[in-house]
Scaffold this motif. Structure first.
Motif, mmCIF file in Angstrom:
data_model
loop_
_atom_site.group_PDB
_atom_site.id
_atom_site.type_symbol
_atom_site.label_atom_id
_atom_site.label_comp_id
_atom_site.label_asym_id
_atom_site.label_seq_id
_atom_site.Cartn_x
_atom_site.Cartn_y
_atom_site.Cartn_z
ATOM 1 N N ARG A 193 0.826 -1.220 0.000
ATOM 2 C CA ARG A 193 0.000 0.000 0.000
ATOM 3 C C ARG A 193 0.852 1.259 0.000
ATOM 4 N N ASP A 194 1.918 1.239 0.779
ATOM 5 C CA ASP A 194 2.842 2.384 0.790
ATOM 6 C C ASP A 194 3.445 2.595 -0.597
ATOM 7 N N ASN A 195 3.844 1.504 -1.234
ATOM 8 C CA ASN A 195 4.412 1.611 -2.582
ATOM 9 C C ASN A 195 3.402 2.196 -3.556
ATOM 10 N N GLN A 196 2.155 1.720 -3.458
ATOM 11 C CA GLN A 196 1.119 2.213 -4.374
ATOM 12 C C GLN A 196 0.857 3.701 -4.176
ATOM 13 N N ALA A 197 0.840 4.126 -2.902
ATOM 14 C CA ALA A 197 0.600 5.544 -2.613
ATOM 15 C C ALA A 197 1.748 6.384 -3.185
ATOM 16 N N ARG A 198 2.963 5.894 -3.038
ATOM 17 C CA ARG A 198 4.124 6.607 -3.568
ATOM 18 C C ARG A 198 4.057 6.657 -5.099
ATOM 19 N N ASP A 199 3.717 5.536 -5.721
ATOM 20 C CA ASP A 199 3.590 5.500 -7.181
ATOM 21 C C ASP A 199 2.589 6.544 -7.669
ATOM 22 N N ASP A 200 1.434 6.591 -7.001
ATOM 23 C CA ASP A 200 0.393 7.545 -7.393
ATOM 24 C C ASP A 200 0.897 8.982 -7.296
ATOM 25 N N ARG A 201 1.548 9.298 -6.192
ATOM 26 C CA ARG A 201 2.079 10.659 -5.997
ATOM 27 C C ARG A 201 3.076 11.009 -7.099
ATOM 28 N N ASN A 202 3.952 10.065 -7.420
ATOM 29 C CA ASN A 202 4.972 10.330 -8.439
ATOM 30 C C ASN A 202 4.353 10.560 -9.810
ATOM 31 N N ILE A 203 3.358 9.761 -10.142
ATOM 32 C CA ILE A 203 2.733 9.894 -11.459
ATOM 33 C C ILE A 203 2.019 11.242 -11.576
ATOM 34 N N VAL A 204 1.308 11.626 -10.522
ATOM 35 C CA VAL A 204 0.642 12.933 -10.523
ATOM 36 C C VAL A 204 1.680 14.044 -10.718
ATOM 37 N N ALA A 205 2.775 13.963 -9.966
ATOM 38 C CA ALA A 205 3.822 14.994 -10.056
ATOM 39 C C ALA A 205 4.424 15.048 -11.458
ATOM 40 N N LEU A 206 4.676 13.890 -12.048
ATOM 41 C CA LEU A 206 5.256 13.844 -13.396
ATOM 42 C C LEU A 206 4.298 14.417 -14.432
ATOM 43 N N ARG A 207 3.015 14.098 -14.300
ATOM 44 C CA ARG A 207 2.035 14.622 -15.260
ATOM 45 C C ARG A 207 1.931 16.137 -15.150
ATOM 46 N N GLN A 208 2.029 16.618 -13.918
ATOM 47 C CA GLN A 208 2.000 18.072 -13.724
ATOM 48 C C GLN A 208 3.203 18.746 -14.377
ATOM 49 N N LEU A 209 4.297 18.019 -14.462
ATOM 50 C CA LEU A 209 5.495 18.551 -15.115
ATOM 51 C C LEU A 209 5.445 18.384 -16.639
ATOM 52 N N GLY A 210 4.351 17.822 -17.125
ATOM 53 C CA GLY A 210 4.165 17.716 -18.573
ATOM 54 C C GLY A 210 4.623 16.399 -19.181
ATOM 55 N N TRP A 211 4.878 15.404 -18.346
ATOM 56 C CA TRP A 211 5.300 14.101 -18.864
ATOM 57 C C TRP A 211 4.086 13.205 -19.111
ATOM 58 N N ASN A 212 4.202 12.404 -20.151
ATOM 59 C CA ASN A 212 3.215 11.392 -20.476
ATOM 60 C C ASN A 212 3.733 10.075 -19.874
ATOM 61 N N VAL A 213 2.964 9.501 -18.969
ATOM 62 C CA VAL A 213 3.474 8.366 -18.190
ATOM 63 C C VAL A 213 2.727 7.072 -18.511
ATOM 64 N N MET A 214 3.475 6.001 -18.680
ATOM 65 C CA MET A 214 2.868 4.679 -18.856
ATOM 66 C C MET A 214 3.465 3.706 -17.843
ATOM 67 N N ILE A 215 2.594 2.829 -17.343
ATOM 68 C CA ILE A 215 3.067 1.750 -16.470
ATOM 69 C C ILE A 215 2.952 0.440 -17.229
ATOM 70 N N ILE A 216 4.040 -0.303 -17.243
ATOM 71 C CA ILE A 216 3.999 -1.659 -17.780
ATOM 72 C C ILE A 216 4.218 -2.605 -16.617
ATOM 73 N N TRP A 217 3.297 -3.551 -16.470
ATOM 74 C CA TRP A 217 3.416 -4.522 -15.394
ATOM 75 C C TRP A 217 4.291 -5.680 -15.830
ATOM 76 N N GLU A 218 5.023 -6.188 -14.843
ATOM 77 C CA GLU A 218 5.889 -7.353 -15.043
ATOM 78 C C GLU A 218 5.206 -8.460 -15.868
ATOM 79 N N CYS A 219 3.938 -8.767 -15.523
ATOM 80 C CA CYS A 219 3.251 -9.875 -16.184
ATOM 81 C C CYS A 219 2.896 -9.543 -17.633
ATOM 82 N N GLU A 220 3.055 -8.273 -18.030
ATOM 83 C CA GLU A 220 2.742 -7.876 -19.402
ATOM 84 C C GLU A 220 3.986 -7.885 -20.300
ATOM 85 N N THR A 221 5.126 -8.318 -19.733
ATOM 86 C CA THR A 221 6.358 -8.246 -20.511
ATOM 87 C C THR A 221 6.773 -9.580 -21.112
ATOM 88 N N SER A 222 6.004 -10.659 -20.816
ATOM 89 C CA SER A 222 6.485 -11.973 -21.260
ATOM 90 C C SER A 222 6.213 -12.254 -22.739
#
Ligand SMILES: [Zn+2]
Length: 145
Positions: A100-129
């Protein structure tokens, strides 16, 4: 910072069995990132890795495209409804809090990056095979504005 020193304090509170599992999970998590990097290379993109000057030290940064890719381990980042994200029965509460702590941190980082004008994508481990699926996802993301 080494993985060992970062997690040593956590290890003190868990059973040896759980400790072994934690270490195994950490090690495995580096492979999906390498798969994503290879796929991007094959598509002809140049990128930078682990930029510490950006929120969350993004795994992969494509500065010219203003795009960022995080490659998330399903377990540590709590991939919803994913079998790799299932918590062990031992010390379940410790695991749940950590994820849960990791998820909260991830959310905060993504919001901050989007505010800085970055387009963000998450790829999950299980989607890389599956390489063709991965390549298609990356191409779609790179096409978006
Ligand atoms: Zn997953």
């Amino acid at each position: 910072m080494s993985t060992t020193s970062k997690y040593r304090s956590d290890y003190a509170n868990v059973t040896p069995e759980t400790r072994v599992r934690m270490q195994a999970v950490r090690r495995r998590d580096t492979h999906p990132e390498i798969r994503v990097r290879r796929a991007l290379h094959r598509l002809g993109y140049r990128f930078r890795l682990h930029r510490k000057d950006l929120p969350g030290t993004p795994d992969i940064v494509l500065p010219g495209h203003r795009k960022i890719i995080f490659v998330h381990g399903c377990f540590w980042h709590g991939h919803a409804d994913c079998k790799r994200a299932r918590l062990p029965k031992n010390n379940a509460e410790i695991w749940r809090t950590k994820v849960r702590d990791n998820q909260a941190r991830d959310d905060r980082n993504i919001v901050a990056l989007r505010q800085l004008g970055w387009n963000v994508m998450i790829i999950w481990e299980c989607e890389t095979s599956d390489p063709s699926f991965l390549s298609e996802r990356l191409q779609n993301f790179m096409r978006t504005k």
